[in-house]
Design a protein around this motif. Structure first.
Motif, mmCIF file in Angstrom:
data_model
loop_
_atom_site.group_PDB
_atom_site.id
_atom_site.type_symbol
_atom_site.label_atom_id
_atom_site.label_comp_id
_atom_site.label_asym_id
_atom_site.label_seq_id
_atom_site.Cartn_x
_atom_site.Cartn_y
_atom_site.Cartn_z
ATOM 1 N N LYS A 60 19.637 -8.965 -13.712
ATOM 2 C CA LYS A 60 18.723 -9.235 -12.631
ATOM 3 C C LYS A 60 17.274 -9.627 -12.739
ATOM 4 C CE LYS A 60 21.285 -5.921 -9.496
ATOM 5 N NZ LYS A 60 20.949 -4.850 -8.809
ATOM 6 N N ALA A 61 16.672 -10.544 -12.444
ATOM 7 C CA ALA A 61 15.436 -11.284 -12.644
ATOM 8 C C ALA A 61 14.824 -12.006 -11.519
ATOM 9 C CB ALA A 61 15.328 -11.961 -13.899
ATOM 10 N N LEU A 62 13.640 -11.852 -11.639
ATOM 11 C CA LEU A 62 12.614 -12.840 -10.618
ATOM 12 C C LEU A 62 11.432 -13.164 -11.644
ATOM 13 C CD1 LEU A 62 9.855 -11.529 -9.303
ATOM 14 C CD2 LEU A 62 11.617 -10.184 -8.130
ATOM 15 N N MET A 63 10.945 -14.465 -11.248
ATOM 16 C CA MET A 63 9.978 -15.106 -12.057
ATOM 17 C C MET A 63 8.754 -15.437 -11.060
ATOM 18 S SD MET A 63 9.726 -18.335 -14.359
ATOM 19 C CE MET A 63 8.118 -19.220 -14.896
ATOM 20 N N THR A 64 7.529 -15.237 -11.286
ATOM 21 C CA THR A 64 6.207 -15.547 -10.541
ATOM 22 C C THR A 64 5.553 -16.395 -11.490
ATOM 23 O OG1 THR A 64 5.047 -13.739 -10.886
ATOM 24 C CG2 THR A 64 6.558 -13.473 -9.521
ATOM 25 N N LEU A 65 4.747 -17.233 -10.891
ATOM 26 C CA LEU A 65 3.456 -17.908 -11.270
ATOM 27 C C LEU A 65 2.561 -17.049 -10.693
ATOM 28 C CD1 LEU A 65 4.390 -21.472 -11.626
ATOM 29 C CD2 LEU A 65 4.332 -19.655 -13.433
ATOM 30 N N GLY A 66 1.406 -16.524 -11.578
ATOM 31 C CA GLY A 66 0.287 -15.943 -10.852
ATOM 32 C C GLY A 66 0.539 -14.450 -10.582
ATOM 33 N N TYR A 67 -0.478 -13.577 -10.237
ATOM 34 C CA TYR A 67 -0.372 -12.260 -10.129
ATOM 35 C C TYR A 67 -1.193 -12.055 -8.907
ATOM 36 C CZ TYR A 67 -3.851 -11.125 -13.420
ATOM 37 O OH TYR A 67 -4.900 -10.810 -14.315
ATOM 38 N N SER A 68 -1.262 -10.800 -8.397
ATOM 39 C CA SER A 68 -2.255 -10.037 -7.649
ATOM 40 C C SER A 68 -2.667 -9.046 -8.207
ATOM 41 C CB SER A 68 -1.781 -9.331 -6.188
ATOM 42 O OG SER A 68 -0.919 -10.589 -5.681
ATOM 43 N N GLY A 69 -4.154 -8.703 -8.366
ATOM 44 C CA GLY A 69 -4.914 -7.738 -8.915
ATOM 45 C C GLY A 69 -6.126 -7.060 -8.030
ATOM 46 N N TRP A 70 -6.323 -5.839 -8.373
ATOM 47 C CA TRP A 70 -7.352 -5.005 -7.562
ATOM 48 C C TRP A 70 -7.980 -4.203 -8.697
ATOM 49 C CZ3 TRP A 70 -2.374 -5.571 -6.221
ATOM 50 C CH2 TRP A 70 -2.034 -5.914 -4.960
ATOM 51 N N ALA A 71 -9.373 -4.045 -8.495
ATOM 52 C CA ALA A 71 -10.402 -3.565 -9.308
ATOM 53 C C ALA A 71 -10.285 -1.707 -9.129
ATOM 54 C CB ALA A 71 -11.848 -3.884 -9.080
ATOM 55 N N SER A 72 -10.817 -1.249 -9.754
ATOM 56 C CA SER A 72 -10.613 0.360 -10.006
ATOM 57 C C SER A 72 -11.075 0.903 -8.331
ATOM 58 C CB SER A 72 -11.764 1.116 -10.699
ATOM 59 O OG SER A 72 -11.627 2.725 -10.660
ATOM 60 N N GLY A 73 -10.072 1.633 -7.800
ATOM 61 C CA GLY A 73 -10.201 2.104 -6.501
ATOM 62 C C GLY A 73 -10.164 1.267 -5.286
ATOM 63 N N GLN A 74 -9.828 -0.146 -5.605
ATOM 64 C CA GLN A 74 -9.989 -1.102 -4.338
ATOM 65 C C GLN A 74 -8.483 -1.147 -3.680
ATOM 66 O OE1 GLN A 74 -10.166 -5.170 -5.749
ATOM 67 N NE2 GLN A 74 -10.029 -6.026 -3.814
ATOM 68 N N LEU A 75 -7.654 -0.677 -4.334
ATOM 69 C CA LEU A 75 -6.387 -0.734 -3.700
ATOM 70 C C LEU A 75 -6.174 0.375 -2.874
ATOM 71 C CD1 LEU A 75 -3.533 -2.190 -2.933
ATOM 72 C CD2 LEU A 75 -2.784 -1.159 -4.907
ATOM 73 N N GLU A 76 -6.603 1.512 -3.376
ATOM 74 C CA GLU A 76 -6.565 2.802 -2.587
ATOM 75 C C GLU A 76 -7.466 2.799 -1.163
ATOM 76 O OE1 GLU A 76 -6.011 4.043 -7.136
ATOM 77 O OE2 GLU A 76 -7.013 2.403 -5.788
ATOM 78 N N THR A 77 -8.474 2.067 -1.507
ATOM 79 C CA THR A 77 -9.267 1.840 -0.213
ATOM 80 C C THR A 77 -8.620 0.953 0.768
ATOM 81 O OG1 THR A 77 -11.402 1.868 -1.587
ATOM 82 C CG2 THR A 77 -11.793 0.934 0.420
ATOM 83 N N GLU A 78 -7.901 -0.047 0.413
ATOM 84 C CA GLU A 78 -7.499 -0.894 1.237
ATOM 85 C C GLU A 78 -6.268 -0.284 1.853
ATOM 86 O OE1 GLU A 78 -6.163 -4.378 -0.758
ATOM 87 O OE2 GLU A 78 -8.239 -5.170 -1.189
ATOM 88 N N ILE A 79 -5.536 0.662 1.144
ATOM 89 C CA ILE A 79 -4.223 1.413 1.676
ATOM 90 C C ILE A 79 -5.060 2.276 2.978
ATOM 91 C CG2 ILE A 79 -2.561 3.175 1.351
ATOM 92 C CD1 ILE A 79 -2.123 1.526 -0.986
ATOM 93 N N ALA A 80 -6.232 2.896 2.452
ATOM 94 C CA ALA A 80 -6.728 4.003 3.514
ATOM 95 C C ALA A 80 -7.325 3.378 4.901
ATOM 96 C CB ALA A 80 -7.658 4.752 2.606
ATOM 97 N N ASN A 81 -7.671 1.932 4.376
ATOM 98 C CA ASN A 81 -8.137 1.392 5.753
ATOM 99 C C ASN A 81 -7.087 0.572 6.579
ATOM 100 O OD1 ASN A 81 -10.898 2.172 5.243
ATOM 101 N ND2 ASN A 81 -11.327 0.157 3.813
ATOM 102 N N ASN A 82 -5.780 0.946 6.238
ATOM 103 C CA ASN A 82 -4.414 0.634 7.052
ATOM 104 C C ASN A 82 -4.387 -0.858 6.713
ATOM 105 O OD1 ASN A 82 -2.481 0.931 8.647
ATOM 106 N ND2 ASN A 82 -3.221 0.198 10.465
ATOM 107 N N GLY A 83 -4.513 -1.481 5.358
ATOM 108 C CA GLY A 83 -4.566 -2.906 4.822
ATOM 109 C C GLY A 83 -3.198 -2.962 4.601
ATOM 110 N N TRP A 84 -2.345 -1.802 3.769
ATOM 111 C CA TRP A 84 -1.013 -2.122 3.219
ATOM 112 C C TRP A 84 -0.075 -1.073 3.758
ATOM 113 C CZ3 TRP A 84 -0.262 -6.485 0.835
ATOM 114 C CH2 TRP A 84 -1.055 -7.134 0.196
ATOM 115 N N LEU A 85 1.135 -1.129 4.035
ATOM 116 C CA LEU A 85 2.217 -0.210 4.120
ATOM 117 C C LEU A 85 2.822 -0.161 2.846
ATOM 118 C CD1 LEU A 85 3.282 1.723 6.652
ATOM 119 C CD2 LEU A 85 5.096 -0.074 6.741
ATOM 120 N N THR A 86 3.368 0.999 2.356
ATOM 121 C CA THR A 86 3.851 1.291 1.193
ATOM 122 C C THR A 86 5.217 1.964 1.102
ATOM 123 O OG1 THR A 86 3.210 3.659 0.498
ATOM 124 C CG2 THR A 86 1.685 1.845 -0.045
#
Length: 214
Positions: free
Chosen positions: A150-176
C-alpha cells in the motif's frame, strides 16, 4: 500539464525531518487532521491531513485528499527513473498510481507514505505499520513492481512551527481522529473528507460546534 521539476529528498534531509519526532513521538503521529468549517486558511478547506511527525519542535503532515495534476509517469521520466518509451508501456496499475498535493510547503518535493513491507535505510517509521520514504529508490521499486503493498505519493507537505498546530486545534481549526489504513490509502478523493466524518460518527452540520480531540 504544468512543468514541475520534481525533487526527492536525500537521506540526510529525510532524517532531519523526523529526527525529533522519532526521539519524542508526539500524540498526533499517525492521526488524521480534518479542517473545520471555520478554517482561516483557504488552502486547507475540507482537507484531510495525515500527521507524519509531531514533536515539541513542530509538526509535518501530508494532505491526502487532493489530486496533483502531474501524473506518476511524468515524474518518473523527469527523475530519469524511466524514459518516455518505458513509461508508455508501464503496467496500468503502476501508470495509474495517483499523485497527491501534500501541502503548500516545498511543493516540488516528493514523499511516499506506505505500508511497512518496504524498508530502506532512508525509510522512517511514522506509526504502527506505516512508514515514509522520501528518496528516489522507492519510485524505482514501485515502477518495477517491487514496491510496498500500500502506498500514496504526494508533492509538497504541510508544516507547523513549535506549538502552532496545538494552538490551531485548541481554537477549533482541526478535528483529529485515528487513521484506518482503508481510509488512508484509498483513492476516492472526492468523498474522503465526508467518509472519515461518517467513520467518526460526526454529523457535518454540527461541525462548527465540535471541538478538536485526540
Amino acid at each position: 500539464m504544468p512543468v514541475v521539476i520534481c525533487k526527492f529528498l536525500d537521506t540526510f534531509t529525510a532524517m532531519e525531518i523526523f529526527r525529533d519526532a522519532s526521539k519524542n513521538t508526539g500524540f498526533l503521529n499517525g492521526q488524521f487532521l480534518l479542517a473545520m468549517p471555520g478554517m482561516d486558511d483557504s488552502r486547507f478547506a475540507r482537507s484531510v491531513i495525515y500527521v507524519c511527525a509531531h514533536s515539541e519542535k513542530g509538526a509535518m503532515g501530508l494532505i491526502i485528499n487532493r489530486a496533483q495534476e502531474m501524473e506518476f509517469a511524468d515524474i518518473l521520466v523527469q527523475l530519469g527513473v524511466l524514459d518516455e518509451e518505458q513509461a508508455i508501456v508501464m503496467p496500468e496499475r503502476t501508470r495509474d498510481f495517483l499523485v497527491r498535493s501534500g501541502g503548500p510547503v516545498e511543493m516540488r518535493r516528493g514523499f511516499v507514505l506506505h505500508s511497512d513491507d518496504y524498508l530502506t535505510d532512508s525509510t522512517m517509521p511514522v506509526a504502527e505499520e506505516i512508514c515514509l520514504t522520501g528518496t528516489i529508490d522507492i519510485l524505482r521499486a514501485i515502477s518495477g513492481g517491487r514496491g510496498p503493498r500500500k502506498a500514496l505519493m504526494t508533492l509538497g507537505y504541510s508544516g507547523w512551527a513549535s506549538g502552532q498546530l496545538e494552538t490551531e486545534i485548541a481554537n477549533n481549526g482541526w478535528l483529529t481522529c485515528q487513521a484506518p489504513q482503508e481510509l488512508l490509502f484509498d483513492t476516492d478523493m472526492d468523498r474522503k473528507y465526508d467518509r472519515i466524518l461518517s467513520h467518526m460518527g460526526v454529523d457535518p452540520s454540527r461541525l462548527a460546534t465540535v471541538a478538536g480531540h485526540a
